[in-house]
Scaffold this motif. Structure first.
Motif, PDB file in Angstrom:
ATOM      1  N   PHE A 205      -6.268   1.842  14.697  1.00 55.72           N
ATOM      2  CA  PHE A 205      -5.529   2.928  14.043  1.00 55.72           C
ATOM      3  C   PHE A 205      -4.285   3.286  14.860  1.00 55.72           C
ATOM      4  O   PHE A 205      -3.224   3.577  14.304  1.00 55.72           O
ATOM      5  N   LYS A 206      -4.438   3.291  16.184  1.00 53.34           N
ATOM      6  CA  LYS A 206      -3.328   3.655  17.065  1.00 53.34           C
ATOM      7  C   LYS A 206      -2.286   2.537  17.146  1.00 53.34           C
ATOM      8  O   LYS A 206      -1.083   2.797  17.117  1.00 53.34           O
ATOM      9  N   LYS A 207      -2.758   1.298  17.272  1.00 53.46           N
ATOM     10  CA  LYS A 207      -1.827   0.177  17.427  1.00 53.46           C
ATOM     11  C   LYS A 207      -1.052  -0.101  16.149  1.00 53.46           C
ATOM     12  O   LYS A 207       0.136  -0.448  16.189  1.00 53.46           O
ATOM     13  N   TYR A 208      -1.728   0.059  14.999  1.00 56.93           N
ATOM     14  CA  TYR A 208      -1.097  -0.220  13.703  1.00 56.93           C
ATOM     15  C   TYR A 208      -1.213   1.030  12.828  1.00 56.93           C
ATOM     16  O   TYR A 208      -1.812   1.015  11.755  1.00 56.93           O
ATOM     17  N   GLU A 209      -0.637   2.098  13.302  1.00 55.89           N
ATOM     18  CA  GLU A 209      -0.770   3.394  12.647  1.00 55.89           C
ATOM     19  C   GLU A 209      -0.315   3.339  11.187  1.00 55.89           C
ATOM     20  O   GLU A 209       0.756   2.824  10.861  1.00 55.89           O
ATOM     21  N   GLY A 210      -1.172   3.860  10.327  1.00 54.00           N
ATOM     22  CA  GLY A 210      -0.834   3.969   8.910  1.00 54.00           C
ATOM     23  C   GLY A 210      -0.985   2.707   8.096  1.00 54.00           C
ATOM     24  O   GLY A 210      -0.645   2.693   6.912  1.00 54.00           O
ATOM     25  N   ARG A 211      -1.534   1.639   8.679  1.00 57.10           N
ATOM     26  CA  ARG A 211      -1.562   0.357   7.974  1.00 57.10           C
ATOM     27  C   ARG A 211      -2.889   0.046   7.274  1.00 57.10           C
ATOM     28  O   ARG A 211      -3.089  -1.053   6.789  1.00 57.10           O
ATOM     29  N   ASN A 243     -10.225  10.670  12.033  1.00 61.19           N
ATOM     30  CA  ASN A 243      -9.000   9.910  12.282  1.00 61.19           C
ATOM     31  C   ASN A 243      -8.446   9.244  11.027  1.00 61.19           C
ATOM     32  O   ASN A 243      -7.716   8.250  11.108  1.00 61.19           O
ATOM     33  N   LYS A 245      -6.115  10.318   8.969  1.00 57.79           N
ATOM     34  CA  LYS A 245      -4.657  10.408   8.881  1.00 57.79           C
ATOM     35  C   LYS A 245      -3.991   9.346   9.731  1.00 57.79           C
ATOM     36  O   LYS A 245      -2.996   8.723   9.317  1.00 57.79           O
ATOM     37  N   LEU A 246      -4.514   9.120  10.929  1.00 64.79           N
ATOM     38  CA  LEU A 246      -3.944   8.122  11.829  1.00 64.79           C
ATOM     39  C   LEU A 246      -3.992   6.727  11.208  1.00 64.79           C
ATOM     40  O   LEU A 246      -3.056   5.945  11.352  1.00 64.79           O
ATOM     41  N   SER A 247      -5.063   6.440  10.498  1.00 60.78           N
ATOM     42  CA  SER A 247      -5.220   5.104   9.906  1.00 60.78           C
ATOM     43  C   SER A 247      -4.392   4.930   8.649  1.00 60.78           C
ATOM     44  O   SER A 247      -4.073   3.803   8.268  1.00 60.78           O
ATOM     45  N   GLY A 248      -4.075   6.043   7.980  1.00 63.80           N
ATOM     46  CA  GLY A 248      -3.341   5.959   6.722  1.00 63.80           C
ATOM     47  C   GLY A 248      -4.238   5.737   5.522  1.00 63.80           C
ATOM     48  O   GLY A 248      -3.757   5.357   4.445  1.00 63.80           O
TER      49      GLY A 248
END
Length: 277
Positions: A205-211, A243, A245-248
């Motif tokens: 989630f952090k490395k590819y936020e929103g994807r 989490n 929102k972080l993941s999208g």
């Protein structure tokens, strides 16, 4: 008058010995509540698709993701029939698992007819655990995504465990992420397979936020590497939900492939677990 849904939920409360609020179809942050991947009910769908969908609707599920079956992508129904049945039951057909193969153009046409939003490739179109193969697959995914976007559909990919193997020091799933266009390839993250592979979904989630607009919410028996009812495995579900929102994520589908009893009983348990969050 008590409905079948009331009876099923009350039964789940009695079995679990917990207090359950009547909102089990809802999850904070996921539009319209929780959905189900129909592979969970694969045998039942093969025998009686409409009857099984009715039972799923009765326990409060609002979203559906199909899975390719021996009777096609819609379990013997036409795409329009599948759409109509889901609509009549108060559910939306959001997504479907398909293969990226020689029949993909027809698959896209069917998806348009069904009114679904996503087409998710459910397995690697070419096998080979190498960086070069994953780069080649990424190119094929970008082209498929472009074709789908022109037809008003979003294309995506669903991971398993094997994508987290490494080649030449590179994690193959990361190669796929780094070489696909975010606007064309929309990832469905199976959280259960991520942890079985020894990785942390939060790191992704952090490395590819929103994807990750789609999730498979799947708890895993880590000793046997198979799915289990929520709260009985190794996935920290409350942390995942915190989490979103972080993941999208936009759509969360529960999937369970193995069961302690009947699939519908496992799903009632899972919905009750989510209610307690």
């Amino acid at each position: 008058m008590a409905t079948r849904r009331d009876f099923l939920i009350q039964s789940a409360i009695f079995s679990a010995g917990t207090v359950l609020l009547p909102s089990c179809a809802l999850a904070p942050g996921a539009k319209g509540g929780l959905g189900v991947q129909l592979y969970t009910f694969r045998d039942e769908m093969a025998k009686d698709a409409i009857g099984t969908l009715k039972k799923i609707a009765e326990i409060g599920i609002k979203k559906i993701e199909t899975a390719r079956s021996g009777k096609g992508h819609y379990y013997g129904l036409s795409p329009k029939e599948m759409k109509t049945v889901c609509t009549d039951l108060g559910m939306s057909l959001v997504s479907g698992h398909v293969h990226l193969d020689k029949n993909f153009d027809k698959t896209v046409e069917e998806a348009v007819e069904s009114g679904q939003e996503y087409l998710i490739c459910s397995t690697m179109p070419t096998r080979g655990q190498t960086v070069d193969n994953y780069k080649s697959v990424a190119e094929a995914f970008n082209k498929a995504g472009e074709k789908c976007e022109k037809m008003g559909i979003h294309f995506g990919y669903h991971n398993h465990e094997y994508e987290y193997e490494s080649d030449n020091g590179q994690i193959l799933y990361d190669v796929l992420m780094d070489n696909t266009q975010p606007d064309l390839v929309h990832m469905e993250l199976d959280l259960g397979w991520v942890i079985v592979a020894g990785k942390d979904p939060i790191d992704y989630f952090k490395k590819y936020e929103g994807r990750f607009p789609l999730w498979h919410l799947k708890d895993m028996d880590m000793a046997h590497k198979e799915s289990t009812e929520f709260g009985k495995g190794g996935l920290d579900i409350p942390l995942m939900m915190a989490n979103q929102k972080l993941s999208g994520v936009k759509h969360i589908f529960i999937e369970q492939e193995e069961y302690a009893g009947a699939p519908i009983d496992s799903m009632i348990h899972n919905l009750a677990f989510m209610d307690k969050l």
